[in-house]
Design a protein around this motif. Sequence first.
Motif, PDB file in Angstrom:
ATOM      1  N   UNK A 151       0.825  -1.202   0.000  1.00  0.00           N
ATOM      2  CA  UNK A 151       0.000   0.000   0.000  1.00  0.00           C
ATOM      3  C   UNK A 151       0.867   1.263   0.000  1.00  0.00           C
ATOM      4  N   UNK A 152       2.145   1.126   0.377  1.00  0.00           N
ATOM      5  CA  UNK A 152       3.051   2.282   0.394  1.00  0.00           C
ATOM      6  C   UNK A 152       3.798   2.460  -0.925  1.00  0.00           C
ATOM      7  N   UNK A 153       3.556   1.556  -1.872  1.00  0.00           N
ATOM      8  CA  UNK A 153       4.166   1.680  -3.194  1.00  0.00           C
ATOM      9  C   UNK A 153       3.795   3.028  -3.816  1.00  0.00           C
ATOM     10  N   UNK A 154       4.743   3.648  -4.516  1.00  0.00           N
ATOM     11  CA  UNK A 154       4.525   4.997  -5.050  1.00  0.00           C
ATOM     12  C   UNK A 154       3.340   5.053  -6.009  1.00  0.00           C
ATOM     13  N   UNK A 155       3.178   4.038  -6.857  1.00  0.00           N
ATOM     14  CA  UNK A 155       2.071   4.057  -7.815  1.00  0.00           C
ATOM     15  C   UNK A 155       0.733   3.829  -7.118  1.00  0.00           C
ATOM     16  N   UNK A 156       0.720   2.969  -6.102  1.00  0.00           N
ATOM     17  CA  UNK A 156      -0.512   2.773  -5.330  1.00  0.00           C
ATOM     18  C   UNK A 156      -0.883   4.071  -4.620  1.00  0.00           C
ATOM     19  N   UNK A 157       0.101   4.735  -4.044  1.00  0.00           N
ATOM     20  CA  UNK A 157      -0.155   6.016  -3.384  1.00  0.00           C
ATOM     21  C   UNK A 157      -0.678   7.053  -4.385  1.00  0.00           C
ATOM     22  N   UNK A 158      -0.130   7.041  -5.585  1.00  0.00           N
ATOM     23  CA  UNK A 158      -0.633   7.939  -6.635  1.00  0.00           C
ATOM     24  C   UNK A 158      -2.101   7.654  -6.910  1.00  0.00           C
ATOM     25  N   UNK A 159      -2.453   6.373  -7.027  1.00  0.00           N
ATOM     26  CA  UNK A 159      -3.833   5.993  -7.362  1.00  0.00           C
ATOM     27  C   UNK A 159      -4.812   6.349  -6.249  1.00  0.00           C
ATOM     28  N   UNK A 160      -4.356   6.290  -5.011  1.00  0.00           N
ATOM     29  CA  UNK A 160      -5.220   6.664  -3.897  1.00  0.00           C
ATOM     30  C   UNK A 160      -5.582   8.148  -3.950  1.00  0.00           C
ATOM     31  N   UNK A 161      -4.654   8.948  -4.496  1.00  0.00           N
ATOM     32  CA  UNK A 161      -4.845  10.400  -4.515  1.00  0.00           C
ATOM     33  C   UNK A 161      -5.378  10.917  -5.848  1.00  0.00           C
ATOM     34  N   UNK A 162      -5.356  10.090  -6.893  1.00  0.00           N
ATOM     35  CA  UNK A 162      -5.727  10.547  -8.238  1.00  0.00           C
ATOM     36  C   UNK A 162      -6.747   9.603  -8.872  1.00  0.00           C
ATOM     37  N   UNK A 163      -7.991   9.640  -8.433  1.00  0.00           N
ATOM     38  CA  UNK A 163      -9.004   8.709  -8.932  1.00  0.00           C
ATOM     39  C   UNK A 163      -9.313   8.867 -10.421  1.00  0.00           C
ATOM     40  N   UNK A 164      -8.966  10.003 -11.033  1.00  0.00           N
ATOM     41  CA  UNK A 164      -9.228  10.202 -12.457  1.00  0.00           C
ATOM     42  C   UNK A 164      -8.109   9.679 -13.338  1.00  0.00           C
ATOM     43  N   UNK A 165      -6.943   9.410 -12.751  1.00  0.00           N
ATOM     44  CA  UNK A 165      -5.793   8.996 -13.549  1.00  0.00           C
ATOM     45  C   UNK A 165      -5.005   7.888 -12.854  1.00  0.00           C
ATOM     46  N   UNK A 166      -5.626   6.765 -12.605  1.00  0.00           N
ATOM     47  CA  UNK A 166      -4.898   5.674 -11.950  1.00  0.00           C
ATOM     48  C   UNK A 166      -3.816   5.091 -12.852  1.00  0.00           C
TER      49      UNK A 166
END
Length: 505
Positions: A151-166
Amino acid sequence: MASQSEESVLSQMLTDKSKCSSMKVHKPSYDRTKLKHGIVHLSVGAFHRAHLAYYMDLLASEQNEINWGIVGVGIRMFDKPISDALQSQKGLYTLVSKGGNESDVDVRIIGSMIDYLFAPDSPEAVLDVLSHPDTKIASLTITESGYDLDINNAEIQHDLKNPQQPKTVFGFIVHALNRRKNAGIEPFTVMSCDNVQANGEVTKKCILSFVKALNNQDLLTYIQSKVTFPSAMVDRITPATTDSDRDYVLTKCGITDKWPVVTEPFVQWVIEDNFCNGRPPLEHLSSYNVLLTEHVEAYECMKMRLLNASHSSMCYLGYLMGYRYIHEIILDQDVKQYIEYLMNDEVSSTLPPVPGIDLELYKKTLITRFSNPNIKDTALRVCMDGASKFPKFLNPTIDQQLKSNQPKIHFSSLAIGAWIRYITGVDEENNPITLQDPLADQLNLKDIANNTKPNVKEILNINQVFGDLGKNEKFVKSVQDVVNLLYEKGSKATLKQWLNMYKSQ
């Protein structure tokens, strides 16, 4: 009849119609323009195109089922070449199955993939198609290591914060389900097609972990109560496409195809009948080894502990012995004997009863499949992701054996020892080995293994790979003995001595 553009693309692919005729190339017999995208498949690779897409093509061809077309999605940047190829061919591609004999060849142009999206270029388009009411199933093939969710992976963290651009499979699935919930659209089934024990439950666990990190209780409740995650056992040995495959399809079949797939004739799919929004009529595919069941576990266990564990076990040792193709490895009589002993004497007793399966015949069939010289499956492909594969494929056998009154771990130890020698990254001729194992990199296993003095106990104590197995002195000693022999005598002599030790017991 297909549309003009469809006919044009197909005509361009059929470069030499006389060869197509002599090879009896099967072409789509249905109107692809009428197919609806019932399935969105995330992370399209060779296996998907030899398995799920093949089965949906059969349903369209033989049952006139038009609701189960597939939209393929490339997730990673390295999917760009296959994206360009499939988009230029409107999703059409050639599937060639080759048996052990040169004459045992079947050639089929698959038409079930009606669109292909490259997520890095158009994440919104992927979310749109996943959110569309016609989408009943979101399927995925992300390899075994793809389910080691951090869950701390950078891309997972990106997806948690950017629901329009996973950027990740889990980000796309969760945010699309949230859109469906908010729009009052029934959810899709999430269907894993990877070699992971209880892959449905494992996928569900990853999805729920992602949602919990979002801190969205309404979405969590929605997924827990309405979305289903059927487990499945999938099987078809399918190597990565090579230039030789492209040349074969052109020169032998008369087809110009930028990304064909070459596979074996055998194919099987055992799937839990657990779909929340409709499913393909898979019962019509029983003659093609498709089985709908409420109990997949026994089939999964059999396949993973016999086929997948044997595949990995022989490849690490075989690569050290100098072989580069699967059929070369298993045609070595010492390796063949090793794998037969592993299956018969260590794995079989740990398996639950499997309804309708002749276990002895199944094991003999595996040896035949491994021996197929015509699909050119590489050892390196099977050696990928060992740190993620062993916990699912071989460790359960070792664990059960160690808990028995008379534990048998002789050949399982050989497999683990060969893997430890392999991950040092240098072969017996001091040539570099190309390691492809994200988890091994993450855990720094190459440095721990060290190519001059592997620290076996330290490696076996890595809980993420071996659980509690490293606490068993019998197992640690057995693996240490293998590794010592591999460095003292080399792989071929080690294998002979290990076989002789077993026979003399």
